[in-house]
Design a protein around this motif. Structure first.
Motif, PDB file in Angstrom:
ATOM      1  N   ARG A  48      -0.189  -2.687   4.721  1.00 43.86           N
ATOM      2  CA  ARG A  48      -1.332  -3.567   4.502  1.00 43.86           C
ATOM      3  C   ARG A  48      -2.279  -3.119   3.408  1.00 43.86           C
ATOM      4  O   ARG A  48      -2.856  -3.945   2.710  1.00 43.86           O
ATOM      5  CB  ARG A  48      -2.126  -3.703   5.808  1.00 43.86           C
ATOM      6  CG  ARG A  48      -1.357  -4.498   6.832  1.00 43.86           C
ATOM      7  CD  ARG A  48      -2.250  -5.339   7.671  1.00 43.86           C
ATOM      8  NE  ARG A  48      -3.066  -6.285   6.901  1.00 43.86           N
ATOM      9  CZ  ARG A  48      -3.896  -7.142   7.472  1.00 43.86           C
ATOM     10  NH1 ARG A  48      -4.036  -7.140   8.771  1.00 43.86           N
ATOM     11  NH2 ARG A  48      -4.602  -7.968   6.736  1.00 43.86           N
ATOM     12  N   TYR A  49      -2.499  -1.816   3.287  1.00 47.26           N
ATOM     13  CA  TYR A  49      -3.608  -1.373   2.445  1.00 47.26           C
ATOM     14  C   TYR A  49      -3.213  -0.549   1.234  1.00 47.26           C
ATOM     15  O   TYR A  49      -4.049   0.027   0.588  1.00 47.26           O
ATOM     16  CB  TYR A  49      -4.609  -0.566   3.293  1.00 47.26           C
ATOM     17  CG  TYR A  49      -5.271  -1.402   4.356  1.00 47.26           C
ATOM     18  CD1 TYR A  49      -6.220  -2.360   4.000  1.00 47.26           C
ATOM     19  CD2 TYR A  49      -4.943  -1.248   5.700  1.00 47.26           C
ATOM     20  CE1 TYR A  49      -6.825  -3.147   4.970  1.00 47.26           C
ATOM     21  CE2 TYR A  49      -5.545  -2.031   6.677  1.00 47.26           C
ATOM     22  CZ  TYR A  49      -6.487  -2.983   6.304  1.00 47.26           C
ATOM     23  OH  TYR A  49      -7.072  -3.748   7.248  1.00 47.26           O
ATOM     24  N   HIS A  57      -2.295  -1.401  -1.612  1.00 46.73           N
ATOM     25  CA  HIS A  57      -2.779  -1.949  -2.878  1.00 46.73           C
ATOM     26  C   HIS A  57      -4.290  -2.136  -2.865  1.00 46.73           C
ATOM     27  O   HIS A  57      -4.858  -2.662  -3.816  1.00 46.73           O
ATOM     28  CB  HIS A  57      -2.107  -3.293  -3.172  1.00 46.73           C
ATOM     29  CG  HIS A  57      -0.627  -3.153  -3.386  1.00 46.73           C
ATOM     30  ND1 HIS A  57      -0.107  -2.264  -4.298  1.00 46.73           N
ATOM     31  CD2 HIS A  57       0.419  -3.772  -2.802  1.00 46.73           C
ATOM     32  CE1 HIS A  57       1.216  -2.340  -4.260  1.00 46.73           C
ATOM     33  NE2 HIS A  57       1.557  -3.234  -3.363  1.00 46.73           N
ATOM     34  N   SER A  58      -4.943  -1.718  -1.783  1.00 45.20           N
ATOM     35  CA  SER A  58      -6.399  -1.905  -1.706  1.00 45.20           C
ATOM     36  C   SER A  58      -7.104  -0.797  -2.479  1.00 45.20           C
ATOM     37  O   SER A  58      -6.480   0.109  -3.019  1.00 45.20           O
ATOM     38  CB  SER A  58      -6.840  -1.882  -0.247  1.00 45.20           C
ATOM     39  OG  SER A  58      -6.804  -0.556   0.228  1.00 45.20           O
ATOM     40  N   ASN A  59      -8.440  -0.858  -2.489  1.00 47.49           N
ATOM     41  CA  ASN A  59      -9.216   0.165  -3.196  1.00 47.49           C
ATOM     42  C   ASN A  59      -9.078   1.536  -2.546  1.00 47.49           C
ATOM     43  O   ASN A  59      -9.262   2.550  -3.196  1.00 47.49           O
ATOM     44  CB  ASN A  59     -10.703  -0.223  -3.195  1.00 47.49           C
ATOM     45  CG  ASN A  59     -11.012  -1.161  -4.343  1.00 47.49           C
ATOM     46  OD1 ASN A  59     -10.236  -1.240  -5.293  1.00 47.49           O
ATOM     47  ND2 ASN A  59     -12.129  -1.867  -4.252  1.00 47.49           N
ATOM     48  N   TRP A 107      -6.492   3.001  -1.660  1.00 44.44           N
ATOM     49  CA  TRP A 107      -5.106   3.471  -1.753  1.00 44.44           C
ATOM     50  C   TRP A 107      -4.935   4.992  -1.785  1.00 44.44           C
ATOM     51  O   TRP A 107      -3.964   5.493  -1.218  1.00 44.44           O
ATOM     52  CB  TRP A 107      -4.371   2.807  -2.931  1.00 44.44           C
ATOM     53  CG  TRP A 107      -4.888   3.163  -4.291  1.00 44.44           C
ATOM     54  CD1 TRP A 107      -5.785   2.467  -5.028  1.00 44.44           C
ATOM     55  CD2 TRP A 107      -4.539   4.303  -5.077  1.00 44.44           C
ATOM     56  NE1 TRP A 107      -6.034   3.088  -6.216  1.00 44.44           N
ATOM     57  CE2 TRP A 107      -5.287   4.222  -6.266  1.00 44.44           C
ATOM     58  CE3 TRP A 107      -3.675   5.383  -4.882  1.00 44.44           C
ATOM     59  CZ2 TRP A 107      -5.190   5.186  -7.264  1.00 44.44           C
ATOM     60  CZ3 TRP A 107      -3.577   6.343  -5.874  1.00 44.44           C
ATOM     61  CH2 TRP A 107      -4.338   6.245  -7.054  1.00 44.44           C
TER      62      TRP A 107
END
Ligand SMILES: [Zn+2]
Ligand SMILES: [Zn+2]
Length: 360
Positions: A214-215, A217-219, A221
């Motif tokens: 889920r995360y 590719h988030s900030n 990472w």
């Protein structure tokens, strides 16, 4: 034709330099984060109380423990006695070989002495000869006595050795009978330790999988990747070595399961990628170009692959204006100075004229 210039596909700085450094720094943060998590994790595991830490021996499973212990004591005594006798034998053997050398020398001295005598003086009736012969006989007797003593020690040693062997056989028999229960206990303990470790590590692995899906590719990472590194380490160091080994069945079964899961993930990822590319290729080239990321397009061109369909292209070919695979427009001529330039550039590198500039 006027100056048709060819823009070389030199790897023009695609990502901004500081961005690269920030990215590297964040990977460093991920690794540091993982190492601290690993440290904390191993400290926790080391401090956790275990189901059974006491050291169990095969002796604990012997039916008649008192006689078993008595046999062990007897064995120790017998072994010590055997050792003492061995020392005694070595001592006596040394004495005997010294006596033998001494006797041999005495015999040679006598023979030499006799050889220098005249014939009459050599006679058996000569008192000097009789005296010397008698001395030699005494020496011979001494050697014989030592030899006899050594033989007696040999006999005692053999007795002891047999006694030790007898005790050992009895102990082995008792242990053999206890072996089944002992092995059963060890297997049970192995399984308990594994289940215990699984209960600790499984939630971590599931959480890592969830964060990764889920995360990544988030900030956040760097922290997601740090946690994933940590979970992978925990899996291979804290769990895999404790897999119970039922003749290798569990180990191989887990290996097969893992390979299937990873392989399945790979197949799904590949199909998703191909599907995405097919959908992209169905769009018009201008639509595709407008959806493309500027930096990604630049880095793909630097690697000599089409920014859209990602197939290999020869960017050194001065006639290459469109991708022969997907038809995307690659090179155009500046409306101001007619220089041949990449359609993926925002500005003409020759005159600075703003280009088609359709990239986001
Ligand atoms: Zn293409
Ligand atoms: Zn121009």
């Amino acid at each position: 034709m006027s100056k048709v210039q060819f823009q070389k596909s030199k790897p023009t700085s695609t990502n901004r330099q500081p961005e690269k450094w920030f990215r590297l720094f964040l990977w460093f943060v991920a690794v540091i984060f993982a190492s601290f998590l690993i440290g904390l994790g191993s400290k926790l595991v080391a401090d956790l109380p275990y189901i059974s830490t006491e050291y169990v021996q095969i002796a604990d499973f012997v039916a008649d423990r008192p006689s078993y212990d008595k046999l062990q004591d007897d064995l120790k005594v017998a072994e010590r006695q055997e050792q003492d006798i061995t020392h005694e034998w070595e001592q006596k053997n040394h004495e005997l070989s010294e006596q033998r050398t001494f006797n041999q020398n005495a015999r040679e001295t006598f023979d030499n002495w006799l050889a220098t005598r005249s014939v009459t003086e050599q006679s058996d009736q000569n008192p000097e000869v009789i005296k010397r012969t008698k001395e030699l006989d005494e020496l011979k007797q001494k050697e014989q006595t030592l030899q006899n003593e050594l033989s007696a020690i040999d006999k005692r040693q053999l007795d002891r050795r047999q006694a030790v062997e007898n005790i050992r056989t009895k102990i082995d028999d008792m242990e053999e009978m206890a072996r089944t229960d002992y092995d059963k206990y060890l297997k049970k303990q192995e399984l308990q330790v594994f289940i215990y470790r699984l209960l600790i590590t499984l939630p971590l692995l599931i959480l890592a999988w969830y964060l990764f899906r889920r995360y990544r590719h988030s900030n956040a990472w760097p922290f997601v990747w740090g946690f994933v590194f940590f979970a992978v380490f925990v899996f291979f160091v804290e769990l895999v070595p404790y897999l119970p080994n039922y003749g290798g069945y569990v180990r191989y079964a887990v290996g097969i399961l893992m390979t299937v899961l990873i392989g399945r993930y790979g197949i799904i990822a590949m199909n998703t990628y191909l599907q995405k590319k097919r959908e992209e290729e169905a769009l018009s080239t201008t639509e595709r170009q407008s959806q493309m990321n500027y930096d990604q397009a630049q880095s793909k061109i630097a690697k000599s692959i089409c920014p859209s369909c990602e197939r290999g292209l020869d960017f050194n070919n001065p006639d290459l204006d469109f991708c022969p695979h997907c038809g995307i427009h690659l090179f155009e001529y500046c409306t101001n100075c007619t220089t041949r330039k990449s359609t993926f550039n925002h500005y003409c590198f020759k005159c600075g004229e703003s280009g088609t500039d359709s990239l986001g």
